[in-house]
Scaffold this motif. Structure first.
Motif, short mmCIF file in Angstrom:
data_model
loop_
_atom_site.label_atom_id
_atom_site.label_comp_id
_atom_site.label_asym_id
_atom_site.label_seq_id
_atom_site.Cartn_x
_atom_site.Cartn_y
_atom_site.Cartn_z
N ILE A 131 0.86 -1.18 0.00
CA ILE A 131 0.00 0.00 0.00
C ILE A 131 0.90 1.24 0.00
O ILE A 131 1.80 1.36 0.84
N ALA A 132 0.68 2.14 -0.95
CA ALA A 132 1.44 3.38 -1.04
C ALA A 132 0.48 4.55 -0.87
O ALA A 132 -0.43 4.75 -1.68
N VAL A 133 0.66 5.31 0.20
CA VAL A 133 -0.22 6.42 0.53
C VAL A 133 0.40 7.72 0.00
O VAL A 133 1.56 8.03 0.30
N VAL A 134 -0.37 8.47 -0.76
CA VAL A 134 0.09 9.75 -1.32
C VAL A 134 -0.36 10.88 -0.40
O VAL A 134 -1.56 11.05 -0.13
N SER A 135 0.61 11.66 0.10
CA SER A 135 0.26 12.75 1.00
C SER A 135 1.33 13.84 0.97
O SER A 135 2.52 13.54 1.06
N ALA A 136 0.90 15.08 0.85
CA ALA A 136 1.85 16.20 0.91
C ALA A 136 2.14 16.57 2.36
O ALA A 136 3.29 16.83 2.73
N SER A 137 1.12 16.58 3.20
CA SER A 137 1.28 17.03 4.59
C SER A 137 1.68 15.90 5.53
O SER A 137 2.16 16.15 6.64
N LEU A 138 1.47 14.65 5.13
CA LEU A 138 1.66 13.48 6.00
C LEU A 138 0.81 13.58 7.26
O LEU A 138 1.19 13.10 8.33
N ASP A 139 -0.36 14.19 7.12
CA ASP A 139 -1.31 14.30 8.22
C ASP A 139 -2.07 12.98 8.32
O ASP A 139 -3.23 12.86 7.91
N LEU A 140 -1.40 11.98 8.85
CA LEU A 140 -1.92 10.62 8.91
C LEU A 140 -1.77 10.09 10.33
O LEU A 140 -0.86 10.50 11.07
N ASP A 141 -2.64 9.16 10.70
CA ASP A 141 -2.56 8.53 12.01
C ASP A 141 -1.64 7.32 11.89
O ASP A 141 -2.05 6.25 11.43
N PHE A 142 -0.40 7.47 12.30
CA PHE A 142 0.58 6.41 12.13
C PHE A 142 0.46 5.30 13.17
O PHE A 142 1.26 4.37 13.19
N SER A 143 -0.57 5.39 14.03
CA SER A 143 -0.83 4.30 14.96
C SER A 143 -1.82 3.28 14.39
O SER A 143 -2.09 2.26 15.01
N LEU A 144 -2.34 3.56 13.19
CA LEU A 144 -3.29 2.65 12.56
C LEU A 144 -2.61 1.37 12.12
O LEU A 144 -1.41 1.37 11.79
N PRO A 145 -3.36 0.26 12.02
CA PRO A 145 -2.78 -1.01 11.55
C PRO A 145 -2.13 -0.92 10.17
O PRO A 145 -1.21 -1.68 9.88
#
Length: 271
Positions: A131-145
């Protein structure tokens, strides 16, 4: 499931003795549920040249053009649609998805599926797509599975100007950060190249609409697998592709058409 295009002896209309044109007789072989092997054969990738890549999109749309309902695509889907969704994932090296879609759809890591294990091994693929997630801000919940429990490490595609603290957070969570743009965001064509250089050449994007629109605007999309859902939603839902329009509409040719329970499963390839 019925194959409507390319036309086969099961779908071609026939001429009766009196000259009337009639649809073919239907039967168990016409409407039965296809096996996963049959679906995988129907959606097989073309042969790729050395170093080449293939980017296909998989999306669903209502009859009135909505790409989602209440922010999610699931209400437009069906059991057959999800079987094709799973098949397309099983054929891919990498699934490219936008950050907003990860948040809205509750993305989880791709899983290994026994039904496709031999096919993936024969193609030189790992047990499950990346899985490759595209994000400029990297505003992601990195605690997710998706980041903490993947079978294969999740990738994050971003630009060279991405926030350094968020890049560090992604890496600390076990994700691998790849730069695919000189600014804050990702350049679609460069994303394809970066992934292909890692051997991830069979590329699948599941949106969302903004990411698909970027691939279309960059003339980077090779194939669209579009499920036409027999539903009407009204309202102001997004189409399957968003963002600025292209100067000249990109033409695609119909490659195949399947039908089950009123859902049309189309596959278009860029001309």
């Amino acid at each position: 499931m019925r194959r409507l295009f390319p036309v086969t002896d099961m779908t071609a209309w026939v001429t009766a003795a009196d000259g009337a044109v009639e649809p073919p007789a239907t039967g168990a072989a016409d409407g039965r549920e296809w096996s996963l092997d049959e679906l995988a054969d129907a959606y097989a990738h073309p042969e790729l040249p050395p170093g080449g890549s293939w980017l296909r999109a998989n999306m669903v749309s209502s009859l009135d053009g909505a790409g989602q309902h209440d922010g999610r695509s699931q209400p437009l889907s069906s059991e057959a649609d999800m079987r094709i969704f799973g098949t397309l994932r099983a054929l891919a090296d990498v699934v490219v998805v936008g950050a907003e879609t990860v948040r809205l759809e509750g993305y989880r890591p791709a899983r290994a599926r026994e039904a496709f294990a031999a096919r993936r091994a024969a193609a030189g693929q790992g047990p499950a797509p990346v899985i490759a997630v595209v994000s400029a801000s990297l505003d992601l919940d990195f605690s997710l599975p998706l980041f903490t429990e993947p079978l294969v490490p999740t990738l994050v595609l971003t630009g060279a100007a991405a926030p350094a603290d968020r890049v560090a957070a992604a890496r600390a969570a076990g994700a691998e950060v790849l730069v695919a743009g000189d600014g804050a965001g990702v350049e679609p064509a460069r994303a394809r190249t970066v992934l292909a250089e890692r051997g991830l050449r069979r590329q699948l994007t599941e949106g969302g609409p903004r990411l698909l629109g970027q691939f279309v605007a960059a003339d980077a999309l090779d194939e669209l697998c579009l499920t036409v859902s027999p539903t009407m939603t009204a309202g102001g839902a997004q189409r399957i592709a968003g963002g600025p329009s292209v100067a000249v509409p990109t033409r695609f040719a119909l490659a195949s058409l399947l039908e089950q329970d009123g859902f049309l499963f189309t596959r278009y390839r860029r001309i």
